[in-house]
Each structure stands twice: as C-alpha cells, then as structure tokens.
Write a protein that holds these residues in place. Structure first.
Motif, short mmCIF file in Angstrom:
data_model
loop_
_atom_site.label_atom_id
_atom_site.label_comp_id
_atom_site.label_asym_id
_atom_site.label_seq_id
_atom_site.Cartn_x
_atom_site.Cartn_y
_atom_site.Cartn_z
N TYR B 27 0.87 -1.18 0.00
CA TYR B 27 0.00 0.00 0.00
C TYR B 27 0.90 1.23 0.00
O TYR B 27 1.75 1.38 0.89
CB TYR B 27 -0.90 0.00 1.23
CG TYR B 27 -1.88 1.17 1.24
CD1 TYR B 27 -3.04 1.12 0.47
CD2 TYR B 27 -1.62 2.30 1.99
CE1 TYR B 27 -3.93 2.19 0.47
CE2 TYR B 27 -2.51 3.37 1.99
CZ TYR B 27 -3.66 3.30 1.22
OH TYR B 27 -4.53 4.35 1.21
N ILE B 28 0.75 2.07 -1.01
CA ILE B 28 1.61 3.27 -1.09
C ILE B 28 0.90 4.43 -0.40
O ILE B 28 -0.21 4.80 -0.78
CB ILE B 28 1.92 3.62 -2.56
CG1 ILE B 28 2.54 2.41 -3.27
CG2 ILE B 28 2.87 4.81 -2.64
CD1 ILE B 28 2.74 2.60 -4.76
N ASP B 29 1.55 4.93 0.64
CA ASP B 29 0.90 5.99 1.44
C ASP B 29 0.84 7.33 0.75
O ASP B 29 -0.09 8.09 0.93
CB ASP B 29 1.64 6.15 2.78
CG ASP B 29 1.30 4.99 3.71
OD1 ASP B 29 0.10 4.71 3.86
OD2 ASP B 29 2.22 4.33 4.21
N ASN B 30 1.86 7.63 -0.04
CA ASN B 30 1.90 8.97 -0.64
C ASN B 30 1.98 8.87 -2.17
O ASN B 30 3.00 8.46 -2.71
CB ASN B 30 3.10 9.74 -0.09
CG ASN B 30 2.91 11.23 -0.27
OD1 ASN B 30 1.95 11.66 -0.92
ND2 ASN B 30 3.81 12.01 0.28
N LEU B 31 0.91 9.22 -2.81
CA LEU B 31 0.86 9.12 -4.27
C LEU B 31 0.67 10.47 -4.95
O LEU B 31 0.65 10.58 -6.17
CB LEU B 31 -0.29 8.19 -4.69
CG LEU B 31 -0.04 6.70 -4.53
CD1 LEU B 31 -1.35 5.93 -4.52
CD2 LEU B 31 0.85 6.18 -5.65
N GLY B 32 0.49 11.52 -4.18
CA GLY B 32 0.19 12.85 -4.72
C GLY B 32 1.26 13.35 -5.68
O GLY B 32 2.44 13.06 -5.51
N ALA B 33 0.81 14.10 -6.68
CA ALA B 33 1.75 14.67 -7.66
C ALA B 33 1.87 16.17 -7.42
O ALA B 33 0.91 16.90 -7.62
CB ALA B 33 1.26 14.41 -9.07
N GLN B 34 3.03 16.62 -6.98
CA GLN B 34 3.21 18.04 -6.63
C GLN B 34 3.25 18.93 -7.88
O GLN B 34 3.65 18.48 -8.95
CB GLN B 34 4.46 18.24 -5.77
CG GLN B 34 5.77 17.83 -6.40
CD GLN B 34 6.09 16.35 -6.20
OE1 GLN B 34 5.25 15.49 -6.39
NE2 GLN B 34 7.31 16.06 -5.85
N ASP B 35 2.83 20.19 -7.70
CA ASP B 35 2.79 21.13 -8.82
C ASP B 35 4.01 22.05 -8.84
O ASP B 35 4.32 22.65 -9.85
CB ASP B 35 1.54 22.01 -8.73
CG ASP B 35 0.29 21.18 -8.67
OD1 ASP B 35 0.22 20.19 -9.42
OD2 ASP B 35 -0.61 21.48 -7.85
N SER B 36 4.65 22.17 -7.70
CA SER B 36 5.87 22.97 -7.67
C SER B 36 6.87 22.27 -6.78
O SER B 36 6.51 21.46 -5.94
CB SER B 36 5.60 24.38 -7.16
OG SER B 36 5.24 24.32 -5.81
N SER B 37 8.12 22.60 -7.01
CA SER B 37 9.17 21.87 -6.32
C SER B 37 10.12 22.87 -5.67
O SER B 37 10.89 23.51 -6.36
CB SER B 37 9.89 21.03 -7.34
OG SER B 37 11.22 20.89 -7.04
N ASP B 40 13.76 20.85 -4.05
CA ASP B 40 14.05 19.43 -4.08
C ASP B 40 14.70 19.02 -5.40
O ASP B 40 14.63 19.70 -6.40
CB ASP B 40 12.80 18.59 -3.77
CG ASP B 40 11.69 18.77 -4.77
OD1 ASP B 40 10.55 18.88 -4.35
OD2 ASP B 40 11.98 18.82 -5.98
#
Lengths: 647, 79
Positions: B27-37, B40
């Motif tokens: 189970y992948i806890d974090n799948l969100g795709a960020q819009d700005s970086s 990083d």
C-alpha cells in the motif's frame, strides 16, 4: 497655431492622461483581486518590519529556507506592512492595492517622461500613458503585484535619468545625478536585478564617447570637468548601491556579499513550477529557449506589436541618413528593452508565469511603439499611408480596452489575435496563474454559506478571503486529489490540470455548483460536497479496512465517474491485497481519464516490483521519469529497484 | 492423466510464490503529484542552465559587440 501652443496642448494632454489614469486606478483599486504571491510576500514583509522594530532581535525574516524570500528586497511590500502596522489598518490588502496603484501611476509618469525625452513631444507621452493603461498584462497586475510593477517603475526611471545624464554630458546636473542614484537605489531595493542599470550607464557612456570622441578629450584635459564627473560617478554608485540596501535586512548582514549572492539566486531560481506551454506540461526549470519570445508574441496587445514594427521601420530608415544623437538614444532604449530578454534566454534562467518576471521591459516597448506610431503620423513622405497606419494603431487599442472592461479583475489574462485569442490559447498556455478568478467565487461562496459552519478547500493559498469570517475554515488541497481532504465547499482555479484532461473535458467534477468563465473558458469552479464517501473511503483504506473503504469509494464513483483520484486509491487498495486482475482493470479505467497521471505509473511499477519483475518495474519508472522527473514519491521505489538490479 | 498430475504439481509448486505475492502486496501511502518543487532534487538529471561565469562573459561580449557595431555604423554614416 503657434508651436508654443502646440507644446502646451501636448503637455496638457499628458497631464490630463495622467489625471484620468489616477482616477481610474483609485476607482479600481478596492475592486482588485488578491494574487497568490501576495500571500507569500506580505507575511514576509511583516517579519521584515518586525526586524526593524525589534532592532534585529526577531530574525525570522533572515531564515527562509523554503521560499527564498530573504533574497528579495521587496521594499514596496515592506512599505505596505509598515503603513498597516503604524496606522493599525485592518484591510491590509486594500493598502497594498492602493500602494500598487500609486507605483503603477509612477510608472506611467516616468515612462511618459522618457517618451518626451526620446521623441521630443508630449503627444508621445500621452500616447504612452494610454498605451500602458491598455496593456492588460501590465495594467492587470498593477494593484497586487508589488514586485514586478514597482521594479518596472524604478527601471524606467533609471533609464530616463541615464538618458538625461548622457544628454547633459560632459557636465551633467547634480539633480540628475541624485535622481539617477535614487532610481537605481529604489530598483535595487525591490529586486537586486536593478544593478543592471549600472551596466546601462556604463554602456551608454561608452556609446556617447564613441559618438562624440571630442567629449573624451575634453573631459581628460579639463581638470575641473574630470574631477566633477568622477565625483558624480561615485555619487551615483554610492547612492544607487547603498541606499537601496537600507530596507533589506539580509543585504545589511553583508552589504557586498549578500546582494551579489541574491543576484545569483535570482538568475537561477531553484523553485521549479509546472507550466503549460505549447500544449505540454513542462517544469519551469526545463522550458525551451523560445518560452519568453513566444510569450511576448502571443500576450502583447496588437497595437504594441504594430507600433514596434513602425518603430523598427523608421529606425532602419534612419541608418540610411547621417547618424546623430537621436539614432543613438533610440538604439539605447531598444537595447534596454531587448538585452534583458536575450540575457535570460542566453543563461537559461528559470522562468514561469509568462512574461511576468520580464514585465519591466514592457514600458520601454510601449515607448518605442508609441514613438513609431507618432513618427508614422508625422511622416511627410508617406502622407497617404501615414494617416490610415496611425488610425489602425489607435483602433487596435480598442481590443484590449474591451477585454479589460469585460474581464476585470482577471484582465491580465490577455492573448492577442496572433495567438488566436484567449479561446484558442486556453489549455495550451498558462492562464490565470495568479488566481485572480478566485475573488468572485469567494464572494459568492461567502454569501452561499451565510452563518453555517463550513470548511472551504482551495487549490491555492488565498486564505485572505475567509480569514476574518469566524464560521469558515480553510483547507488547501490539490484539485485532482481533493477527495483526500475534508471539506464542505471547494473553490478550485482551473490550474495545474494537464492539457490532455482539459482538452478531453474530463477534468470537471460532477459536483460543480457553478463554473466561472473567462471569455468562454472555465476559470474557477465552485463545488458543494453533498456527501463525503470519497474522503471517508480513503480514510478507511489508510486504516487498511479494504472492504469498507472500497465500498465507499465505489459509491463515490457512481456520483463522480471522472474522479481519477478514486481510481488511484482503489488500485492502491487492490495492489495492497495482491488482487492484480482487479488492479489492472482499475488502472486501465483510470488511464482512460488521465493517461499521464504519475500515480498510475508508480502503482504499476510497484506491482511489478511486488511480483519480483524488477526490469519491468524499472521500465515503468523510466517512463514515469520521462513524464515527470520531479515526482518525488517514486524515488524510494526507484532506489530499491536499482539495488535489486545492482545498478 | 499425466497432464493433470503435472498441472496439479505445478500449482502446488507455485503456491508458495503465489502466497508470497499475496503477502507482499504494497500500500503506497503517498501518491500525490506536486505542482511545484521547492529546492528538491529531480530523480533524473535535469538540464540545467549555464553557471555564473557565463553571465559575466555574456555581458562583456554583448557590450563590446554593441559598442563596436554602433561605433562602426555611426562613423560610416557620418562620412
């Protein structure tokens, strides 16, 4: 009519244009929208003011590891924070918008003066004022953008006084010297990029000495002149450099090192932001070289492009005549408009939000375009062509005027006929990147909510609209991932949505209460959440209650069949249970909505990893990197796969 | 008959792997795709812009080229 009457009339017209502009600005300032950068710079400005009030004890403005704000001088932002603090003003953003209007008016004034200096007539100045007011990308940001607009005002004032300084050579007036120093100081105090004005002064001096070689001989051989000029250069350098640093705490920590460090940071800004450009999603740090030229071409008003062509035509013609001062100063002005653009393209600067960071060259372009139009109007040799050409120039001004009247406060989103207009450009280029469109939706929602307790979600940080309303709480969430957050109402700008989804019209939630349009394009959506099956389902999955979670999510899918995030979560659940057949089906259905969605790739790669098919997993991860090299959630899996494959 | 026995044998031999795969579900806890970086790093090398030295070179070259062009052009025309 005598020539003196002409001059007087022209001057009065310029004054009248400035007065009308001032009235329009004062009228519109209270109606302007707050932009997302204001929520970034204003809190920092408050910290800066506190640094001064506490004598440096509160040093929070010097520690900005995430947003790099310490590298901004942002003197005008700081000024608004000071005014609000000293006078206990509650409506802080109104102060900011009036301040923005004031600096935009200064920009009008100095640009008009530069036009007079270059063209010799106040008619051009008046034309410039009208032109600037009708340049939506500039005027539309005049209230809330307290960095790019004041920087532009300082930049144009700097060029004006450099031109005066050069014209007054070899004995420039001391008032010119002081004004020039102050203009450079102010520009630097907003952004350290104002240092470029020193380079312009040097380049202008080199040019004028080449044009008039006898000047150099006179300066070197006349002691009093040499001493006076040396003193004046030192005065410009001292005023321009040091006074600009007085309102910038970080620069004051080390007056020589920190401003230059800041310049380096600004040239290669580390923050990368997803941008839609030519129908593709590209990270701002990876944009192609033609990003900026293309944006200038598609977002400049038509009259500006036409006037600029007129200007270039007359400039070319002037090269066939004996050269003189006029040609030199026109070339110098052209240089100050073109060089910054060429420079940032050449060094590959990190750019985003269209031409926003280069707005400061737009006033110079308006001056040159107005000069071109005026020269057409005055041309004797092409009398038959001149009048229609000038009328076309003036008539084209109606296009942005109508646009602004219809779309305020989102008037800055202007695409010209060259691009095909706003309708054609939507989903191919960044649209309302400053989230001005949120204002109307927020006003409506406050009315809709009334006295009930409500949690409002947004995909931007414009908390200002709700912060003084006791019964409304704020929640940030990305639009596509909205089901993971708890909220009752949502206001979402149509931003950061992949062009594929926009073009296939499968981005819109079925729960939309109202869509706000901008020239026929969806700009903002207002959503009411009737049930929270989606949110509760995801919560259950996070607690590993697969059955209950999936039941709720399937129920939510019945209401919102295009909610791609629900497919992601259901697939994640199936992956956790090892039900690969159902997993593959969900992945297929989800990809039918949004094929390039990063989580699908990560889930697929994880499936192959779990099945110990590491090369297939790496293959999918490589595809994911091709789509989005900054998708950080894939990094741990990529590392594990490489370890397994000994890479 | 032999085929059936072989299939049952294969199934029994594959059972531990199947069960293991079931146990190893992730189970992948974090799948969100960020819009700005913000600051990083990218997972793969990203084309970066040229460094600070080129800045000085570009300025110097631009100033010299423009000054020289203006000088020659203006001189020529004056004649």
């Amino acid at each position: 009519m005598s020539s003196s009457t002409n001059i007087l009339t022209a001057r009065n017209t310029f004054i009248a244009s400035l007065s009308i502009a001032a009235m329009i600005l004062l009228f519109l300032a209270p109606k302007a929208a707050v932009n997302v950068d204001e929520l970034l710079h204003y809190p920092h400005a408050q910290k800066v003011v506190n640094w001064y009030f506490t004598g440096g004890e509160d040093a929070s403005c010097l520690h900005t590891p995430v947003h790099n704000l310490k590298y901004y001088g942002q003197s005008v932002d700081n000024l608004t924070a000071l005014i609000n603090r000293v006078f206990y003003i509650e409506n802080e953003y109104l102060t900011r918008h009036f301040t923005g209007a004031f600096f935009f008016w200064l920009l009008l004034f100095f640009t008009g003066r530069l036009a007079k200096e270059l063209g010799g007539s106040y008619w051009i100045s008046a034309l410039v004022v009208v032109g600037l007011m009708l340049t939506p990308r500039l005027f539309g940001q005049s209230f809330g953008n307290l960095k790019d607009i004041p920087f532009g005002a300082g930049y144009i004032a700097g060029i004006l006084f450099i031109v005066r300084f050069l014209k007054e050579m070899p004995t420039p007036k001391w008032t010119t010297v002081v004004y020039l120093g102050l203009a450079i100081a102010f520009t630097n105090s907003v952004r350290i990029g104002g240092l470029i004005l020193f380079a312009y002064l040097a380049a202008g001096l080199a040019g004028i000495l080449l044009l008039k070689p006898f000047l150099l001989k006179y300066i070197v051989t006349t002691k009093s002149c040499f001493v006076r000029l040396t003193g004046q250069f030192l005065a410009v350098a001292a005023i321009g450099y040091f006074i600009g640093l007085l309102f910038w705490p970080y620069a004051l920590q080390n007056v020589f090192h920190n401003p230059l460090e800041s310049l380096s940071v600004m040239e290669h800004y580390k923050v990368s932001i997803k941008q839609i450009f030519e129908g593709e999603v590209v990270w701002s740090s990876q944009l192609p070289w033609n990003y900026l030229p293309k944006w200038f071409l598609i977002s400049s008003p038509e009259f500006l492009l036409l006037g600029f062509i007129y200007f270039l035509a007359f400039l070319t013609y002037k090269f066939t005549k004996p050269a003189g001062e006029q040609l030199f100063f026109e070339l110098f002005a052209l240089f100050t408009a073109v060089f910054p653009v060429v420079y940032v393209v050449a060094i590959g600067s990190n750019l985003y939000s269209g031409i926003r960071q280069m707005l400061f060259v737009v006033p110079v372009l308006v001056v040159l375009a107005s000069l071109g139009a005026y020269q057409v109007f005055k041309a004797k040799k092409i009398r038959r062509l001149a009048m229609p050409a000038f009328v076309v120039f003036v008539a084209l001004m109606l296009l942005p005027l109508v646009h602004q009247a219809k779309t305020f406060p989102v008037d800055y989103v202007y695409f010209n006929a060259v691009s095909g207009g706003n309708k054609k450009v939507w989903s191919n280029y960044e649209y309302d990147y400053y989230f001005h469109g949120i204002k109307n939706a927020a006003d409506d929602l406050i009315e809709e909510i009334g006295d009930e307790e409500a949690l409002v979600a947004m995909n931007c940080q414009l908390t200002n609209y709700f912060e003084k309303i006791q019964n409304i709480d704020f929640q940030y969430t990305r639009y596509l991932e909205r089901s993971s957050a708890d909220w009752d109402y949502g206001i979402f700008g149509v931003n950061y949505i992949h062009p594929w989804m926009l073009k296939h019209e499968n981005w819109a939630s079925a729960k939309i209460l109202k869509t706000y349009y901008h020239k026929g394009n969806p700009l903002v959506v207002l959503i009411k959440r009737e049930d929270k099956n989606d949110f509760q389902g995801i919560q259950e999955l996070q607690k590993r209650n697969w059955e209950e979670g999936e039941k709720l999510l399937y129920k939510a899918l019945e209401v919102e069949p295009n909610n791609v995030w629900l497919f992601v979560n259901l697939a994640n659940s199936k992956l956790a249970q090892g039900d690969y057949v159902a997993f593959d089906e969900l992945l297929e259905k989800g990809r039918a909505i949004y094929p390039q969605y990063e989580p699908f790739y990560l889930l697929e790669a994880q499936k192959y990893f779990d099945q110990q098919n590491y090369s297939a997993s790496l293959n999918v991860l490589n595809q994911l990197i091709g789509i989005n090299p900054r998708y950080q959630n894939a990094a741990p899996l990529l590392k594990k796969v490489k370890e397994k494959l000994n890479k | 008959m032999k085929r059936i026995i072989a299939m049952i044998g294969l199934f029994l031999m594959g059972l531990p792997t199947l069960l293991m795969a079931q146990d190893q579900g992730t189970y992948i806890d974090n799948l969100g795709a960020q819009d700005s970086s913000y600051m990083d790093e990218a997972m793969a090398p990203v084309e970066s812009a040229s460094g600070g030295n080129s800045t000085v070179i570009i300025i110097v070259v631009a100033v010299v080229v423009i000054a020289a062009a203006a000088f020659f052009l203006l001189k020529k025309k004056k004649k």
